[in-house]
Design a protein around this motif. Structure first.
Motif, PDB file in Angstrom:
ATOM      1  N   ALA A 280       0.828  -1.207   0.000  1.00  0.00           N
ATOM      2  CA  ALA A 280       0.000   0.000   0.000  1.00  0.00           C
ATOM      3  C   ALA A 280       0.863   1.258   0.000  1.00  0.00           C
ATOM      4  O   ALA A 280       0.611   2.205  -0.758  1.00  0.00           O
ATOM      5  CB  ALA A 280      -0.938  -0.005   1.201  1.00  0.00           C
ATOM      6  N   ILE A 281       1.901   1.274   0.850  1.00  0.00           N
ATOM      7  CA  ILE A 281       2.790   2.432   0.913  1.00  0.00           C
ATOM      8  C   ILE A 281       3.516   2.609  -0.418  1.00  0.00           C
ATOM      9  O   ILE A 281       3.653   3.727  -0.933  1.00  0.00           O
ATOM     10  CB  ILE A 281       3.807   2.270   2.059  1.00  0.00           C
ATOM     11  CG1 ILE A 281       3.087   2.273   3.404  1.00  0.00           C
ATOM     12  CG2 ILE A 281       4.841   3.386   2.021  1.00  0.00           C
ATOM     13  CD1 ILE A 281       2.393   3.552   3.727  1.00  0.00           C
ATOM     14  N   PHE A 282       3.980   1.501  -0.992  1.00  0.00           N
ATOM     15  CA  PHE A 282       4.690   1.556  -2.273  1.00  0.00           C
ATOM     16  C   PHE A 282       3.774   2.106  -3.367  1.00  0.00           C
ATOM     17  O   PHE A 282       4.162   2.979  -4.147  1.00  0.00           O
ATOM     18  CB  PHE A 282       5.203   0.170  -2.647  1.00  0.00           C
ATOM     19  CG  PHE A 282       5.953   0.133  -3.953  1.00  0.00           C
ATOM     20  CD1 PHE A 282       7.272   0.557  -4.015  1.00  0.00           C
ATOM     21  CD2 PHE A 282       5.343  -0.318  -5.104  1.00  0.00           C
ATOM     22  CE1 PHE A 282       7.963   0.532  -5.217  1.00  0.00           C
ATOM     23  CE2 PHE A 282       6.017  -0.343  -6.308  1.00  0.00           C
ATOM     24  CZ  PHE A 282       7.339   0.084  -6.372  1.00  0.00           C
ATOM     25  N   THR A 283       2.541   1.608  -3.410  1.00  0.00           N
ATOM     26  CA  THR A 283       1.603   2.030  -4.454  1.00  0.00           C
ATOM     27  C   THR A 283       1.273   3.508  -4.352  1.00  0.00           C
ATOM     28  O   THR A 283       1.292   4.233  -5.362  1.00  0.00           O
ATOM     29  CB  THR A 283       0.308   1.208  -4.356  1.00  0.00           C
ATOM     30  OG1 THR A 283       0.610  -0.181  -4.513  1.00  0.00           O
ATOM     31  CG2 THR A 283      -0.681   1.627  -5.424  1.00  0.00           C
ATOM     32  N   ARG A 284       0.969   3.996  -3.141  1.00  0.00           N
ATOM     33  CA  ARG A 284       0.578   5.402  -2.998  1.00  0.00           C
ATOM     34  C   ARG A 284       1.738   6.337  -3.327  1.00  0.00           C
ATOM     35  O   ARG A 284       1.516   7.453  -3.808  1.00  0.00           O
ATOM     36  CB  ARG A 284       0.021   5.672  -1.591  1.00  0.00           C
ATOM     37  CG  ARG A 284       1.039   5.728  -0.471  1.00  0.00           C
ATOM     38  CD  ARG A 284       0.345   5.788   0.882  1.00  0.00           C
ATOM     39  NE  ARG A 284      -0.585   6.889   0.984  1.00  0.00           N
ATOM     40  CZ  ARG A 284      -0.230   8.133   1.328  1.00  0.00           C
ATOM     41  NH1 ARG A 284       1.017   8.407   1.604  1.00  0.00           N
ATOM     42  NH2 ARG A 284      -1.127   9.090   1.403  1.00  0.00           N
ATOM     43  N   ASN A 285       2.976   5.882  -3.124  1.00  0.00           N
ATOM     44  CA  ASN A 285       4.122   6.736  -3.432  1.00  0.00           C
ATOM     45  C   ASN A 285       4.531   6.651  -4.890  1.00  0.00           C
ATOM     46  O   ASN A 285       5.057   7.616  -5.446  1.00  0.00           O
ATOM     47  CB  ASN A 285       5.291   6.388  -2.508  1.00  0.00           C
ATOM     48  CG  ASN A 285       5.080   6.912  -1.099  1.00  0.00           C
ATOM     49  OD1 ASN A 285       5.039   8.113  -0.868  1.00  0.00           O
ATOM     50  ND2 ASN A 285       4.901   6.019  -0.137  1.00  0.00           N
ATOM     51  N   VAL A 286       4.308   5.507  -5.534  1.00  0.00           N
ATOM     52  CA  VAL A 286       4.519   5.426  -6.976  1.00  0.00           C
ATOM     53  C   VAL A 286       3.539   6.344  -7.695  1.00  0.00           C
ATOM     54  O   VAL A 286       3.906   7.039  -8.655  1.00  0.00           O
ATOM     55  CB  VAL A 286       4.350   3.971  -7.468  1.00  0.00           C
ATOM     56  CG1 VAL A 286       4.257   3.926  -8.984  1.00  0.00           C
ATOM     57  CG2 VAL A 286       5.524   3.126  -7.010  1.00  0.00           C
ATOM     58  N   LEU A 287       2.310   6.387  -7.225  1.00  0.00           N
ATOM     59  CA  LEU A 287       1.309   7.272  -7.829  1.00  0.00           C
ATOM     60  C   LEU A 287       1.686   8.735  -7.639  1.00  0.00           C
ATOM     61  O   LEU A 287       1.360   9.575  -8.492  1.00  0.00           O
ATOM     62  CB  LEU A 287      -0.069   6.997  -7.240  1.00  0.00           C
ATOM     63  CG  LEU A 287      -0.989   6.064  -8.031  1.00  0.00           C
ATOM     64  CD1 LEU A 287      -1.401   6.695  -9.338  1.00  0.00           C
ATOM     65  CD2 LEU A 287      -0.329   4.720  -8.270  1.00  0.00           C
ATOM     66  N   ARG A 288       2.358   9.082  -6.529  1.00  0.00           N
ATOM     67  CA  ARG A 288       2.793  10.467  -6.341  1.00  0.00           C
ATOM     68  C   ARG A 288       3.769  10.881  -7.440  1.00  0.00           C
ATOM     69  O   ARG A 288       3.788  12.035  -7.870  1.00  0.00           O
ATOM     70  CB  ARG A 288       3.449  10.651  -4.975  1.00  0.00           C
ATOM     71  CG  ARG A 288       3.871  12.091  -4.705  1.00  0.00           C
ATOM     72  CD  ARG A 288       4.618  12.275  -3.409  1.00  0.00           C
ATOM     73  NE  ARG A 288       3.711  12.216  -2.265  1.00  0.00           N
ATOM     74  CZ  ARG A 288       3.629  11.207  -1.432  1.00  0.00           C
ATOM     75  NH1 ARG A 288       4.421  10.151  -1.612  1.00  0.00           N
ATOM     76  NH2 ARG A 288       2.792  11.222  -0.418  1.00  0.00           N
TER      77      ARG A 288
ATOM     78  N   LEU B 154      -6.626   6.343  -3.181  1.00  0.00           N
ATOM     79  CA  LEU B 154      -7.727   5.586  -3.773  1.00  0.00           C
ATOM     80  C   LEU B 154      -7.256   4.221  -4.258  1.00  0.00           C
ATOM     81  O   LEU B 154      -7.932   3.207  -4.062  1.00  0.00           O
ATOM     82  CB  LEU B 154      -8.332   6.378  -4.936  1.00  0.00           C
ATOM     83  CG  LEU B 154      -9.116   7.643  -4.572  1.00  0.00           C
ATOM     84  CD1 LEU B 154      -9.438   8.446  -5.823  1.00  0.00           C
ATOM     85  CD2 LEU B 154     -10.399   7.276  -3.833  1.00  0.00           C
ATOM     86  N   VAL B 155      -6.096   4.185  -4.885  1.00  0.00           N
ATOM     87  CA  VAL B 155      -5.581   2.924  -5.441  1.00  0.00           C
ATOM     88  C   VAL B 155      -5.027   2.032  -4.334  1.00  0.00           C
ATOM     89  O   VAL B 155      -5.235   0.810  -4.347  1.00  0.00           O
ATOM     90  CB  VAL B 155      -4.498   3.217  -6.503  1.00  0.00           C
ATOM     91  CG1 VAL B 155      -3.886   1.914  -7.004  1.00  0.00           C
ATOM     92  CG2 VAL B 155      -5.088   4.002  -7.660  1.00  0.00           C
ATOM     93  N   ALA B 156      -4.322   2.621  -3.372  1.00  0.00           N
ATOM     94  CA  ALA B 156      -3.636   1.834  -2.338  1.00  0.00           C
ATOM     95  C   ALA B 156      -4.547   1.442  -1.177  1.00  0.00           C
ATOM     96  O   ALA B 156      -4.164   0.607  -0.359  1.00  0.00           O
ATOM     97  CB  ALA B 156      -2.439   2.620  -1.804  1.00  0.00           C
ATOM     98  N   GLY B 157      -5.733   2.028  -1.064  1.00  0.00           N
ATOM     99  CA  GLY B 157      -6.620   1.705   0.051  1.00  0.00           C
ATOM    100  C   GLY B 157      -6.170   2.331   1.358  1.00  0.00           C
ATOM    101  O   GLY B 157      -6.320   1.725   2.423  1.00  0.00           O
TER     102      GLY B 157
END
Length: 294
Positions: free
Chosen positions: A121-129, A183-186
């Motif tokens: 989740a942390i990885f996904t939300r930061n990749v989206l940033r 939204l993507v990472a929950g």
């Protein structure tokens, strides 16, 4: 904005999370202004580190001569990439689940389902940033260096600003103030104001302890996980929640509270069960939760 308006706005950001134990916890979503303030602080820290790193690279290049320029440039670019992508990831994976900017604003990242905050989740939300902010900004900064025409540079700036605006303004258009990465990472970002030390809470429980007597069986009804949930309930101090939890615990352990208030009972039980678990821990036995019967 008046105090009444601020209170109303804070209530709009309140959310309810029911734990597996059936306890109703109240959470407060971070406002867009708080999240923006945290991001600005983090970007200032990143820029300060970049400036220091650039100065250090220039000093190294000067001492090693011009022939080392290409190698130093490669190391500089690699360090910049790791800093930009690793800063948020490393801090949000820590126990506090917050960058220095979020800590300064009293915020932290949490999983929207109430579970453990996972690396994915942390990885996904930061990749989206990277896609939301850094990629368009990099394109806008690189446009003049690419040697394109004035009209091309202008269109790159316009498209970059529109791209950033869409993602930056997204939290304004959903109730939980979520950006695309959330939204993507929950995940969501919650208000986590500084609390009094745990010792203060234990002392409060100790003050009421002489009026209560719990048997070992009653204290062994819960483990460390339930103790942490009880701590959160006491810190929040929400009266309906305190009453519901006090009734639930008293019924489970078969305890007659008499004329004691819900808060007095919970504080005393918290102090007693904390002492019980700590004494067992000294003997090398740690009970994770109420299901751990080892």
């Amino acid at each position: 904005m008046t105090a009444v308006d601020l209170t109303r706005e804070a209530r709009k950001r309140q959310r309810t999370l029911v734990t597996p134990e059936g306890i109703d916890l109240r959470l407060e979503i971070a406002s867009v202004g708080q999240r923006l303030g945290a991001l600005i602080i983090d970007l200032m820290i990143i820029f300060a580190v970049i400036i220091a790193f650039t100065i250090a690279a220039a000093v190294v290049m000067g001492s090693m001569g011009r022939g080392s320029g290409e190698m130093v440039a490669v190391i500089w670019l690699l360090g910049l990439f790791l800093l930009r992508n690793g800063y948020f990831l490393a801090f949000e994976m820590s126990a506090r689940a917050a960058t220095p900017g979020k800590r300064a604003m009293g915020l932290r990242v949490a999983s929207r389902d109430g579970g453990r905050l996972r690396f994915e989740a942390i990885f996904t939300r930061n990749v989206l940033r990277e896609l939301e902010l850094f990629l368009p900004l990099s394109a806008m900064l690189a446009a003049p260096l690419a040697g394109g025409g004035g009209n091309v540079d202008g269109w790159i700036y316009v498209l970059g600003l529109i791209w950033c605006a869409v993602f930056v303004l997204l939290p304004l258009f959903n109730a939980d103030k979520l950006r695309a990465g959330d939204l993507v990472a929950g995940t969501w970002v919650l208000r986590a104001p500084k609390q009094k030390l745990l010792r203060d809470m234990a002392d409060d429980g100790a003050a009421h302890q002489p009026h209560f007597a719990f048997t070992p069986v009653q204290l062994d009804a819960y483990g460390v996980k339930e103790l942490q949930v009880l701590e959160q309930v006491l810190r929040n101090g929400d009266r309906p929640t305190v009453r519901a939890v006090a009734d639930r615990i008293a019924a489970k352990i078969g305890y007659d509270r008499g004329a004691a208030t819900d808060l007095e009972f919970l504080r005393a039980y918290y102090h007693a069960i904390r002492g019980r678990l700590e004494s067992r821990l000294l003997m090398g036995r740690r009970r994770k939760d109420k299901f751990d019967v080892a």
